[in-house]
Design a protein around this motif. Structure first.
Motif, PDB file in Angstrom:
ATOM      1  N   SER A 157       0.843  -1.191   0.000  1.00  0.00           N
ATOM      2  CA  SER A 157       0.000   0.000   0.000  1.00  0.00           C
ATOM      3  C   SER A 157       0.880   1.243   0.000  1.00  0.00           C
ATOM      4  N   HIS A 158       0.412   2.255  -0.681  1.00  0.00           N
ATOM      5  CA  HIS A 158       1.161   3.506  -0.769  1.00  0.00           C
ATOM      6  C   HIS A 158       0.159   4.649  -0.749  1.00  0.00           C
ATOM      7  N   GLN A 159       0.362   5.597   0.152  1.00  0.00           N
ATOM      8  CA  GLN A 159      -0.543   6.725   0.267  1.00  0.00           C
ATOM      9  C   GLN A 159       0.193   8.034   0.078  1.00  0.00           C
ATOM     10  N   ARG A 160      -0.542   9.002  -0.412  1.00  0.00           N
ATOM     11  CA  ARG A 160      -0.002  10.337  -0.649  1.00  0.00           C
ATOM     12  C   ARG A 160      -0.799  11.353   0.149  1.00  0.00           C
ATOM     13  N   GLU A 161      -0.086  12.285   0.784  1.00  0.00           N
ATOM     14  CA  GLU A 161      -0.757  13.346   1.528  1.00  0.00           C
ATOM     15  C   GLU A 161      -1.327  14.380   0.565  1.00  0.00           C
ATOM     16  N   VAL A 162      -2.610  14.650   0.709  1.00  0.00           N
ATOM     17  CA  VAL A 162      -3.246  15.708  -0.070  1.00  0.00           C
ATOM     18  C   VAL A 162      -3.187  17.017   0.707  1.00  0.00           C
ATOM     19  N   VAL A 163      -3.439  16.927   2.010  1.00  0.00           N
ATOM     20  CA  VAL A 163      -3.414  18.093   2.890  1.00  0.00           C
ATOM     21  C   VAL A 163      -2.754  17.682   4.200  1.00  0.00           C
ATOM     22  N   ARG A 164      -1.896  18.547   4.715  1.00  0.00           N
ATOM     23  CA  ARG A 164      -1.361  18.369   6.063  1.00  0.00           C
ATOM     24  C   ARG A 164      -1.482  19.707   6.791  1.00  0.00           C
ATOM     25  N   ILE A 165      -2.099  19.684   7.975  1.00  0.00           N
ATOM     26  CA  ILE A 165      -2.322  20.905   8.751  1.00  0.00           C
ATOM     27  C   ILE A 165      -1.784  20.708  10.156  1.00  0.00           C
ATOM     28  N   ASP A 166      -0.964  21.648  10.583  1.00  0.00           N
ATOM     29  CA  ASP A 166      -0.489  21.669  11.958  1.00  0.00           C
ATOM     30  C   ASP A 166      -1.610  22.246  12.820  1.00  0.00           C
ATOM     31  N   ALA A 167      -2.450  21.367  13.358  1.00  0.00           N
ATOM     32  CA  ALA A 167      -3.645  21.820  14.078  1.00  0.00           C
ATOM     33  C   ALA A 167      -3.298  22.634  15.307  1.00  0.00           C
ATOM     34  N   ASP A 168      -2.180  22.336  15.938  1.00  0.00           N
ATOM     35  CA  ASP A 168      -1.805  23.045  17.160  1.00  0.00           C
ATOM     36  C   ASP A 168      -1.509  24.519  16.889  1.00  0.00           C
ATOM     37  N   LEU A 169      -1.214  24.860  15.630  1.00  0.00           N
ATOM     38  CA  LEU A 169      -0.968  26.251  15.270  1.00  0.00           C
ATOM     39  C   LEU A 169      -2.228  27.096  15.460  1.00  0.00           C
ATOM     40  N   TYR A 170      -3.400  26.460  15.349  1.00  0.00           N
ATOM     41  CA  TYR A 170      -4.663  27.179  15.445  1.00  0.00           C
ATOM     42  C   TYR A 170      -5.471  26.796  16.687  1.00  0.00           C
ATOM     43  N   GLY A 171      -5.040  25.756  17.397  1.00  0.00           N
ATOM     44  CA  GLY A 171      -5.847  25.206  18.473  1.00  0.00           C
ATOM     45  C   GLY A 171      -5.447  25.640  19.863  1.00  0.00           C
ATOM     46  N   ALA A 172      -5.768  24.780  20.827  1.00  0.00           N
ATOM     47  CA  ALA A 172      -5.665  25.151  22.241  1.00  0.00           C
ATOM     48  C   ALA A 172      -4.475  24.503  22.951  1.00  0.00           C
ATOM     49  N   LYS A 173      -3.358  24.389  22.264  1.00  0.00           N
ATOM     50  CA  LYS A 173      -2.074  23.985  22.847  1.00  0.00           C
ATOM     51  C   LYS A 173      -1.894  22.489  23.069  1.00  0.00           C
ATOM     52  N   ASN A 174      -2.936  21.679  22.931  1.00  0.00           N
ATOM     53  CA  ASN A 174      -2.804  20.237  23.046  1.00  0.00           C
ATOM     54  C   ASN A 174      -2.782  19.660  21.640  1.00  0.00           C
ATOM     55  N   GLY A 175      -1.588  19.328  21.144  1.00  0.00           N
ATOM     56  CA  GLY A 175      -1.437  18.955  19.747  1.00  0.00           C
ATOM     57  C   GLY A 175      -2.261  17.761  19.334  1.00  0.00           C
ATOM     58  N   GLU A 176      -2.272  16.690  20.147  1.00  0.00           N
ATOM     59  CA  GLU A 176      -3.008  15.487  19.781  1.00  0.00           C
ATOM     60  C   GLU A 176      -4.510  15.745  19.747  1.00  0.00           C
ATOM     61  N   GLN A 177      -5.032  16.399  20.773  1.00  0.00           N
ATOM     62  CA  GLN A 177      -6.467  16.675  20.817  1.00  0.00           C
ATOM     63  C   GLN A 177      -6.876  17.641  19.718  1.00  0.00           C
ATOM     64  N   ASP A 178      -6.050  18.649  19.465  1.00  0.00           N
ATOM     65  CA  ASP A 178      -6.342  19.594  18.389  1.00  0.00           C
ATOM     66  C   ASP A 178      -6.446  18.870  17.056  1.00  0.00           C
ATOM     67  N   ALA A 179      -5.507  17.953  16.790  1.00  0.00           N
ATOM     68  CA  ALA A 179      -5.509  17.225  15.522  1.00  0.00           C
ATOM     69  C   ALA A 179      -6.755  16.357  15.386  1.00  0.00           C
ATOM     70  N   ARG A 180      -7.156  15.711  16.474  1.00  0.00           N
ATOM     71  CA  ARG A 180      -8.344  14.854  16.435  1.00  0.00           C
ATOM     72  C   ARG A 180      -9.618  15.686  16.242  1.00  0.00           C
ATOM     73  N   ASP A 181      -9.723  16.789  16.979  1.00  0.00           N
ATOM     74  CA  ASP A 181     -10.919  17.623  16.879  1.00  0.00           C
ATOM     75  C   ASP A 181     -11.051  18.237  15.489  1.00  0.00           C
ATOM     76  N   LEU A 182      -9.928  18.687  14.929  1.00  0.00           N
ATOM     77  CA  LEU A 182      -9.983  19.301  13.602  1.00  0.00           C
ATOM     78  C   LEU A 182     -10.351  18.270  12.544  1.00  0.00           C
ATOM     79  N   ALA A 183      -9.805  17.053  12.661  1.00  0.00           N
ATOM     80  CA  ALA A 183     -10.144  15.991  11.705  1.00  0.00           C
ATOM     81  C   ALA A 183     -11.633  15.644  11.782  1.00  0.00           C
ATOM     82  N   ALA A 184     -12.161  15.534  13.002  1.00  0.00           N
ATOM     83  CA  ALA A 184     -13.584  15.206  13.162  1.00  0.00           C
ATOM     84  C   ALA A 184     -14.468  16.307  12.585  1.00  0.00           C
TER      85      ALA A 184
END
Length: 235
Positions: A157-184
Motif C-alpha cells: 500500500s502507498h498513500q499520498r498526503e493531499v493536505v497536512r495541517i499543523d492543528a496546534d498552530l490554530y488550536g488550544a495547545k494540546n497537539g493530539e487533541q487539536d488534531a483529532r478535533d480538527l479531523a472530526a
C-alpha cells in the motif's frame, strides 16, 4: 466554554501565544548572530566592550565573520513571519473553512481544496529524535492511495498526503487533541458538503479548542426563512 455558532466561511487564525514564543526564539537567534559577527569582524571589542572601526585590511582578515550572516537572516525571517501571523485577521497566514472546501493561505501562495475532492481526514503522529529526546508532533491530514513507486513490492500500500495541517498552530495547545478535533470537524463538514447540505452562509459550531482563534468572514446576510439548525461538534 462553548462558542456561539459562526457563519461560513470561517477563518482560523494562528495562535498568538505560539507566535510570541517564536519571536523570542528567533530574537535570541538574531541577537547572538549579530553579537558573534561583531566580535569576529573586530567591530565589537569583546574584551573592553567597545565598538570601533577595524583598521585597513581588518575586514579581509575577519571575513569569516560573514558566515554568521545566514543565521542572522534566518532569525530576521523567523521574526518577520511571526509578526505577519499576528497581524489583525492574519491576512497572510490563515486557514479558511467554507461551504466549498478549504483555503490554506501562506505568505507567498494560497491553496484551495474542494470538499468533493478531499479524502477523509485523520490524525498523523510524527516522531523526531532531538538532543533533548523524542519530539512528537501531531497533524490533521487527508491521504489518498497513490501508484506504487519503483522498487516497492507488488500489493504494497502507498498513500499520498493531499493536505497536512499543523492543528496546534490554530488550536488550544494540546497537539493530539487539536488534531483529532480538527479531523472530526472537517469530516463532518465534508460529509455535509458532499450530501449538498452545507450552504454558503451556513451557521456551524466551531470546536471549542479552535473557537478563540476563529472569526467569520461572511459578507452576505442569510436569506429570510433559510436559517438552519447549527451544525454542532461535540468531542
Amino acid at each position: 466554554m462553548d462558542q456561539a455558532p459562526l457563519r461560513l466561511p470561517i477563518r482560523l487564525l494562528p495562535r498568538k501565544g505560539h507566535q510570541i514564543g517564536l519571536i523570542l526564539f528567533f530574537g535570541f537567534f538574531l541577537g547572538f548572530s549579530i553579537f558573534w559577527m561583531g566580535g569576529a569582524s573586530g567591530i565589537l571589542d569583546l574584551d573592553n566592550g567597545a565598538i570601533h572601526i577595524p583598521p585597513p585590511g581588518g575586514w579581509a582578515a575577519s571575513a569569516f565573520a560573514l558566515f554568521g550572516l545566514p543565521f542572522a537572516v534566518i532569525g530576521l525571517c523567523g521574526i518577520c513571519g511571526a509578526l505577519l501571523r499576528m497581524l489583525p485577521n492574519s491576512p497572510y497566514y490563515h486557514l479558511e473553512v467554507g461551504a466549498e472546501g478549504l483555503l490554506i493561505r501562506s505568505l507567498f501562495k494560497q491553496t484551495r481544496h474542494a470538499w468533493r475532492d478531499l479524502p477523509a481526514f485523520e490524525t498523523l503522529e510524527r516522531r523526531r529524535r532531538t538532543k533533548n529526546g523524542t519530539r512528537i508532533s501531531w497533524y490533521t491530514v487527508a491521504m489518498e492511495g497513490a501508484p506504487l513507486e519503483p522498487g516497492m513490492e507488488r500489493g504494497a500500500s502507498h498513500q499520498r498526503e493531499v493536505v497536512r495541517i499543523d492543528a496546534d498552530l490554530y488550536g488550544a495547545k494540546n497537539g493530539e487533541q487539536d488534531a483529532r478535533d480538527l479531523a472530526a470537524w472537517f469530516n463532518q463538514l465534508r460529509d455535509l458538503a458532499r450530501d449538498k447540505q452545507l450552504s454558503a452562509n451556513e451557521m456551524v459550531q466551531v470546536p471549542e479548542g479552535f473557537a478563540g482563534n476563529a472569526i467569520t468572514v461572511a459578507a452576505l446576510p442569510p436569506s429570510a426563512g433559510t436559517e438552519r439548525t447549527p451544525t454542532v461538534v461535540r468531542r
